[in-house]
Design an enzyme around this catalytic site. Structure first.
Site, mmCIF file in Angstrom:
data_model
loop_
_atom_site.group_PDB
_atom_site.id
_atom_site.type_symbol
_atom_site.label_atom_id
_atom_site.label_comp_id
_atom_site.label_asym_id
_atom_site.label_seq_id
_atom_site.Cartn_x
_atom_site.Cartn_y
_atom_site.Cartn_z
ATOM 1 N N HIS A 171 0.897 -1.164 0.000
ATOM 2 C CA HIS A 171 0.000 0.000 0.000
ATOM 3 C C HIS A 171 0.929 1.206 0.000
ATOM 4 O O HIS A 171 1.776 1.329 0.897
ATOM 5 C CB HIS A 171 -0.899 -0.023 1.236
ATOM 6 C CG HIS A 171 -2.017 0.969 1.192
ATOM 7 N ND1 HIS A 171 -2.934 1.084 2.222
ATOM 8 C CD2 HIS A 171 -2.380 1.886 0.259
ATOM 9 C CE1 HIS A 171 -3.820 2.031 1.917
ATOM 10 N NE2 HIS A 171 -3.489 2.533 0.730
ATOM 11 N N GLN A 172 0.791 2.097 -0.959
ATOM 12 C CA GLN A 172 1.804 3.138 -1.187
ATOM 13 C C GLN A 172 2.091 3.938 0.085
ATOM 14 O O GLN A 172 1.177 4.501 0.691
ATOM 15 C CB GLN A 172 1.373 4.087 -2.302
ATOM 16 C CG GLN A 172 2.492 5.020 -2.723
ATOM 17 C CD GLN A 172 2.121 5.943 -3.869
ATOM 18 O OE1 GLN A 172 2.775 6.971 -4.058
ATOM 19 N NE2 GLN A 172 1.100 5.620 -4.642
ATOM 20 N N HIS A 173 3.366 3.991 0.450
ATOM 21 C CA HIS A 173 3.779 4.719 1.648
ATOM 22 C C HIS A 173 5.261 5.043 1.588
ATOM 23 O O HIS A 173 6.051 4.366 0.947
ATOM 24 C CB HIS A 173 3.484 3.899 2.917
ATOM 25 C CG HIS A 173 4.279 2.622 3.022
ATOM 26 N ND1 HIS A 173 3.991 1.495 2.279
ATOM 27 C CD2 HIS A 173 5.363 2.286 3.788
ATOM 28 C CE1 HIS A 173 4.849 0.524 2.576
ATOM 29 N NE2 HIS A 173 5.696 0.982 3.492
ATOM 30 N N TRP A 174 5.612 6.121 2.268
ATOM 31 C CA TRP A 174 6.989 6.520 2.525
ATOM 32 C C TRP A 174 7.233 6.453 4.034
ATOM 33 O O TRP A 174 6.321 6.702 4.822
ATOM 34 C CB TRP A 174 7.240 7.961 2.097
ATOM 35 C CG TRP A 174 7.119 8.290 0.652
ATOM 36 C CD1 TRP A 174 5.970 8.558 -0.038
ATOM 37 C CD2 TRP A 174 8.191 8.460 -0.291
ATOM 38 N NE1 TRP A 174 6.261 8.874 -1.339
ATOM 39 C CE2 TRP A 174 7.620 8.831 -1.526
ATOM 40 C CE3 TRP A 174 9.586 8.348 -0.190
ATOM 41 C CZ2 TRP A 174 8.377 9.084 -2.663
ATOM 42 C CZ3 TRP A 174 10.345 8.599 -1.325
ATOM 43 C CH2 TRP A 174 9.751 8.952 -2.551
#
Length: 331
Positions: A171-174
């Site tokens: 799940h897109q994350h930084w």
């Protein structure tokens, strides 16, 4: 809600770091994390590169088991853990909103990392409600670059692991983290490769591609250039790690006033792997070595890290370097 305007990017918002850390410390006091960092051991390794080893036994033992990744194109799976399933009352730091961009859709959030690496370790979630896989979008890159300019703290670093490069959640994350030591990659001399730069092997054992920003005016062009590379790597099924950090200019001169965006093309890691003493994800490529076994922490030396970095990155970098140069010669 953390609201900001484009003008805030020029001088820093003034209270981005303070508000993040205030909420992060409050969540820690409330017991929202799986463990605290009171006894975090850290030591600088002797040698040329000044690597910093950290004993991360709690993270090894208490973190959520990483999701098994088999492809850079693995689809988002709503049946597995994702960041829409967190307990917002305990984990949300704030939502973010750019008041000058009414066309933005979706919710941008900063949440705590319940298994923290270091001080302020949080997760930046672009368009979290869109349920995007862990593949960088222009939107996500833009948000990360806005955050680095909103911050007034040179210790802030923003990190991304692609699928098959030790991302643990699809799940897109930084990752956001405040890390005090100045690392060699922040001051190393860079060389030109067409319209971009590289961190050469002569300067550092993990060579990579580098994009430089001197002001927020460079954000839009850099978003397109970074996305061009990460999209190409994804299309070619090349795993990668990305770091946004403040450093010196390309000549290694001046203060930590230039934003450096590193993209490391690296070997692909498929499935669930035994980390051994340490893995080689974005932290380790940058020089922050998360060690999971106490006996290994005591005996790890610079040579161990150099070998791990070279094994993870060098051959892939050499394989794609000419193609990447050609990619930007078309600009």
């Amino acid at each position: 809600m953390f609201e900001y305007r484009n003008s805030d990017l020029d001088e820093g918002s003034g209270d981005f770091d303070a508000r993040l850390m205030e909420q992060w410390n409050r969540r820690m006091a409330e017991g929202s994390f799986r463990y605290n960092l009171d006894n975090l051991l850290s030591r600088k390794l002797e040698g040329r590169y000044g690597y910093v080893a950290q004993m991360q036994r709690n993270r090894m033992e208490k973190r959520r088991p990483p999701e098994k990744m088999d492809s850079l194109r693995q689809q988002f799976d709503d049946n597995k853990f994702n960041f829409t399933k967190i307990n917002a009352d305990k984990e949300l730091i704030f939502q973010m909103k750019n008041l000058d961009d009414s066309n933005r859709k979706g919710q941008d959030q900063v949440i705590i990392n319940v298994s923290p690496i270091d001080r302020g370790n949080s997760l930046l979630l672009p368009q979290v409600d869109h349920k995007l896989p862990q593949v960088l979008t222009e939107y996500g890159i833009r948000l990360a670059l806005e955050v680095i300019f909103l911050s007034n703290d040179p210790e802030l670093r923003i990190m991304f692991n692609s699928l098959c490069a030790y991302a643990s959640v699809n799940h897109q994350h930084w990752h956001l983290e405040y890390f005090k030591p100045v690392l060699p990659i922040q001051v190393a001399k860079l060389t030109e490769l067409g319209s971009i730069h590289i961190l050469p092997q002569e300067e550092y054992p993990a060579p990579g591609f580098v994009f430089l920003l001197n002001s927020p005016k460079d954000i839009e062009q850099t978003v397109r250039m970074v996305h061009k590379l990460t999209s190409w790597l994804t299309d070619k099924n090349v795993a990668h790690n990305v770091l946004v950090i403040r450093g010196k200019n390309s000549a290694g001169e001046g203060g930590l006033q230039t934003v450096r965006v590193f993209v490391w093309a690296r070997e692909t890691v498929v499935g669930a792997k035994d980390p051994g003493a340490f893995v080689t994800a974005v932290c380790e490529l940058s020089g922050q070595i998360l060690v999971y076994k106490e006996d290994e922490y005591e005996k790890i030396v610079e040579e161990d890290v150099v070998k791990a970095q070279e094994t993870s990155v060098l051959q892939t970098f050499l394989r794609v370097k000419d193609d990447v140069a050609a990619l930007y010669s078309l600009n």
